[in-house]
Design a protein around this motif. Structure first.
Motif, PDB file in Angstrom:
ATOM      1  N   ASP A  91      28.335  34.711  57.221  1.00  0.00           N
ATOM      2  CA  ASP A  91      29.263  35.127  58.296  1.00  0.00           C
ATOM      3  C   ASP A  91      30.074  36.344  57.838  1.00  0.00           C
ATOM      4  N   ARG A  92      30.565  36.260  56.591  1.00  0.00           N
ATOM      5  CA  ARG A  92      31.386  37.378  56.096  1.00  0.00           C
ATOM      6  C   ARG A  92      30.547  38.643  55.943  1.00  0.00           C
ATOM      7  N   LEU A  93      29.291  38.480  55.467  1.00  0.00           N
ATOM      8  CA  LEU A  93      28.408  39.642  55.344  1.00  0.00           C
ATOM      9  C   LEU A  93      28.199  40.300  56.716  1.00  0.00           C
ATOM     10  N   ILE A 116      37.076  44.057  54.206  1.00  0.00           N
ATOM     11  CA  ILE A 116      35.637  44.370  54.177  1.00  0.00           C
ATOM     12  C   ILE A 116      35.171  44.277  52.728  1.00  0.00           C
ATOM     13  N   LYS A 117      34.081  43.544  52.493  1.00  0.00           N
ATOM     14  CA  LYS A 117      33.618  43.378  51.099  1.00  0.00           C
ATOM     15  C   LYS A 117      32.761  44.595  50.727  1.00  0.00           C
ATOM     16  N   SER A 118      33.468  45.711  50.544  1.00  0.00           N
ATOM     17  CA  SER A 118      32.825  46.989  50.263  1.00  0.00           C
ATOM     18  C   SER A 118      32.396  47.073  48.803  1.00  0.00           C
ATOM     19  N   THR A 160      49.101  40.697  46.800  1.00  0.00           N
ATOM     20  CA  THR A 160      48.011  40.685  47.792  1.00  0.00           C
ATOM     21  C   THR A 160      46.936  39.706  47.307  1.00  0.00           C
ATOM     22  N   GLU A 161      46.228  40.069  46.235  1.00  0.00           N
ATOM     23  CA  GLU A 161      45.194  39.176  45.686  1.00  0.00           C
ATOM     24  C   GLU A 161      44.836  39.642  44.292  1.00  0.00           C
ATOM     25  N   GLY A 162      43.899  38.941  43.652  1.00  0.00           N
ATOM     26  CA  GLY A 162      43.413  39.364  42.349  1.00  0.00           C
ATOM     27  C   GLY A 162      42.329  40.409  42.521  1.00  0.00           C
ATOM     28  N   THR A 163      41.890  41.002  41.405  1.00  0.00           N
ATOM     29  CA  THR A 163      40.858  42.043  41.512  1.00  0.00           C
ATOM     30  C   THR A 163      39.519  41.442  41.925  1.00  0.00           C
ATOM     31  N   THR A 164      39.319  40.151  41.631  1.00  0.00           N
ATOM     32  CA  THR A 164      38.067  39.482  42.034  1.00  0.00           C
ATOM     33  C   THR A 164      38.356  38.072  42.561  1.00  0.00           C
ATOM     34  N   SER A 165      39.545  37.861  43.102  1.00  0.00           N
ATOM     35  CA  SER A 165      39.916  36.493  43.480  1.00  0.00           C
ATOM     36  C   SER A 165      41.102  36.487  44.438  1.00  0.00           C
ATOM     37  N   ASN A 166      41.314  35.359  45.086  1.00  0.00           N
ATOM     38  CA  ASN A 166      42.505  35.169  45.924  1.00  0.00           C
ATOM     39  C   ASN A 166      43.588  34.460  45.119  1.00  0.00           C
ATOM     40  N   ALA A 167      44.837  34.755  45.457  1.00  0.00           N
ATOM     41  CA  ALA A 167      45.980  34.246  44.689  1.00  0.00           C
ATOM     42  C   ALA A 167      46.700  33.131  45.456  1.00  0.00           C
ATOM     43  N   ILE A 188      43.624  41.812  52.416  1.00  0.00           N
ATOM     44  CA  ILE A 188      42.906  41.023  51.397  1.00  0.00           C
ATOM     45  C   ILE A 188      41.523  40.621  51.901  1.00  0.00           C
ATOM     46  N   LEU A 189      40.706  40.194  50.954  1.00  0.00           N
ATOM     47  CA  LEU A 189      39.391  39.676  51.311  1.00  0.00           C
ATOM     48  C   LEU A 189      39.531  38.216  51.758  1.00  0.00           C
ATOM     49  N   PRO A 190      38.911  37.868  52.886  1.00  0.00           N
ATOM     50  CA  PRO A 190      38.949  36.451  53.280  1.00  0.00           C
ATOM     51  C   PRO A 190      38.005  35.650  52.379  1.00  0.00           C
ATOM     52  N   GLY A 191      38.538  35.120  51.314  1.00  0.00           N
ATOM     53  CA  GLY A 191      37.712  34.440  50.310  1.00  0.00           C
ATOM     54  C   GLY A 191      37.064  33.178  50.863  1.00  0.00           C
ATOM     55  N   VAL A 192      35.813  33.003  50.533  1.00  0.00           N
ATOM     56  CA  VAL A 192      35.096  31.802  50.967  1.00  0.00           C
ATOM     57  C   VAL A 192      35.648  30.579  50.226  1.00  0.00           C
ATOM     58  N   THR A 193      35.974  30.743  48.958  1.00  0.00           N
ATOM     59  CA  THR A 193      36.517  29.633  48.170  1.00  0.00           C
ATOM     60  C   THR A 193      37.930  29.299  48.647  1.00  0.00           C
ATOM     61  N   ARG A 194      38.697  30.325  48.993  1.00  0.00           N
ATOM     62  CA  ARG A 194      40.040  30.133  49.568  1.00  0.00           C
ATOM     63  C   ARG A 194      39.933  29.233  50.787  1.00  0.00           C
ATOM     64  N   THR A 242      41.333  31.870  42.978  1.00  0.00           N
ATOM     65  CA  THR A 242      40.046  31.262  43.347  1.00  0.00           C
ATOM     66  C   THR A 242      38.998  32.317  43.673  1.00  0.00           C
ATOM     67  N   SER A 243      37.754  31.993  43.338  1.00  0.00           N
ATOM     68  CA  SER A 243      36.624  32.819  43.768  1.00  0.00           C
ATOM     69  C   SER A 243      35.356  31.984  43.670  1.00  0.00           C
ATOM     70  N   ALA A 244      34.278  32.490  44.283  1.00  0.00           N
ATOM     71  CA  ALA A 244      33.024  31.730  44.332  1.00  0.00           C
ATOM     72  C   ALA A 244      32.492  31.411  42.938  1.00  0.00           C
ATOM     73  N   THR A 245      32.630  32.340  42.003  1.00  0.00           N
ATOM     74  CA  THR A 245      32.070  32.079  40.672  1.00  0.00           C
ATOM     75  C   THR A 245      33.082  31.430  39.727  1.00  0.00           C
TER      76      THR A 245
HETATM   77  N1  PLP Z   1      39.293  38.874  46.552  1.00  0.00           N
HETATM   78  C1  PLP Z   1      38.515  39.796  45.978  1.00  0.00           C
HETATM   79  C2  PLP Z   1      39.023  41.203  45.871  1.00  0.00           C
HETATM   80  C3  PLP Z   1      37.251  39.446  45.500  1.00  0.00           C
HETATM   81  O1  PLP Z   1      36.460  40.378  44.923  1.00  0.00           O
HETATM   82  C4  PLP Z   1      36.823  38.103  45.599  1.00  0.00           C
HETATM   83  C5  PLP Z   1      35.511  37.687  45.090  1.00  0.00           C
HETATM   84  O2  PLP Z   1      34.790  38.419  44.491  1.00  0.00           O
HETATM   85  C6  PLP Z   1      37.675  37.173  46.194  1.00  0.00           C
HETATM   86  C7  PLP Z   1      38.901  37.590  46.680  1.00  0.00           C
HETATM   87  C8  PLP Z   1      37.274  35.731  46.331  1.00  0.00           C
HETATM   88  O3  PLP Z   1      36.316  35.577  47.348  1.00  0.00           O
HETATM   89  P1  PLP Z   1      35.232  34.408  47.294  1.00  0.00           P
HETATM   90  O4  PLP Z   1      36.002  33.129  47.196  1.00  0.00           O
HETATM   91  O5  PLP Z   1      34.512  34.546  48.586  1.00  0.00           O
HETATM   92  O6  PLP Z   1      34.374  34.654  46.092  1.00  0.00           O
END
Ligand code: PLP
Length: 283
Positions: free
Chosen positions: A51-53, A146-148, A179-186, A204-210, A243-246
């Motif tokens: 969905d996010r893609l 946008i997950k650019s 706002t958020e982490g560089t690869t994660s939500n806070a 921010i990115l709408p994190g799937v794990t969030r 949080t993040s997917a990995t």
């Molecule tokens: N925010 C950013 C900037 C990210 O790069 C990521 C994951 O890579 C996330 C949040 C967490 O998103 P997700 O839980 O979908 O991995």
């Protein structure tokens, strides 16, 4: 990344997984991506990632590569060919290949690439260790929803965190809000026990794990509030985590030089980690 990769319609050895130098993803970061965790040979939260893609692609006007069904087949074929049990799939869609020009022609043929990352199964213990984060200014563009693939501020921020001996950097906007982490939500847990994570907008990115964790928290009747919180508030929080997917969930025991709560992993983080892993292990 190892084994077999998928490049624009073909399964190839990863060592030969090349795209054209005039792929717009390479020249302009004109593309989007997803990282989907694989657990026990299954895609975790597949529908939310697709969905996010779809949304990222539509926001930047890139066509979806084929159909959702055909993409699902490619992802499964990649897991099969790589005998992937645990790890993740990285998928990227760029606008395509064309002579370098900022102005793109409409209806370009998008280029889909997929790679696998093998990993040991995620452990609860990794989510029950304490991690340090640093704070850095959020210098990104205004469409972080946008997950650019344009990730320069994120990679520079992550490197700064590593250099400081921290696991993540939390980005702070001009109003002093996280706002958020560089690869994660806070996330934080306030003194009154409120679980807080920033609301979704273009910042921010709408994190799937969030999203998955909000569901687990609500089912466990833990109060979740989606609102902005400042760096100052985070530093006085009872608990904090990202949080993040990995990474799934990583408890934060220190932000910059400030210890969070008692400086140990808190009960809210523990409950959420248990809920997440229980669900993962019973799928
Ligand atoms: N925010 C950013 C900037 C990210 O790069 C990521 C994951 O890579 C996330 C949040 C967490 O998103 P997700 O839980 O979908 O991995």
């Amino acid at each position: 990344m190892t084994g077999i990769s998928y490049v624009d319609g073909r399964y190839v050895s990863h060592a030969e997984a090349f795209v054209h130098m005039e792929d717009r993803g390479y020249q302009f970061a004109d593309g989007v991506y997803e990282v989907i965790a694989v657990y026990g040979g299954k895609l975790v939260d597949e529908a939310s990632h697709l969905d996010r893609l779809e949304r990222s692609l539509s926001e930047v006007g890139i066509a979806f590569p084929g159909s959702r069904a055909s993409l699902g087949i490619v992802l499964r074929e990649m897991m099969r060919r790589n005998r992937l049990k645990h790890g993740s799939l990285y998928l990227q869609v760029t606008r395509g290949v064309a002579r370098r020009d900022h102005a793109y022609v409409d209806a370009m043929r998008p280029v889909l690439t997929v790679a696998v990352r093998r990993a040991t199964p995620p452990l609860r213990s990794a989510s029950l260790a304490g991690y340090r984060v640093i704070s850095i200014p959020d210098i990104r563009w205004k469409r972080c929803d946008i997950k650019s693939v344009g990730l320069l501020p994120n990679i520079l921020g992550k490197k700064q965190a590593m250099r400081a001996g921290a696991a993540e950097a939390w980005m702070i906007d001009e109003a002093g809000m996280v706002t958020e982490g560089t690869t994660s939500n806070a996330w934080i847990v306030t003194a009154t026990g409120e679980l807080v994570t920033r609301y979704l907008d273009e910042g921010i990115l709408p994190g799937v794990t969030r999203r998955a964790l909000i569901g687990f928290a609500e089912r466990a009747q833990m109060p979740v509030v989606q609102r902005a919180f400042s760096l100052a508030e985070a530093k006085t929080a009872r608990e904090a985590f990202y949080t993040s997917a990995t990474a799934i969930l990583r408890p934060v025991i220190q932000i910059d030089e400030t210890k969070i709560g008692d400086g140990v992993v808190g009960p809210v983080a523990r409950r959420l980690v248990d809920a997440y892993f229980d669900a993962l292990e019973t799928v």
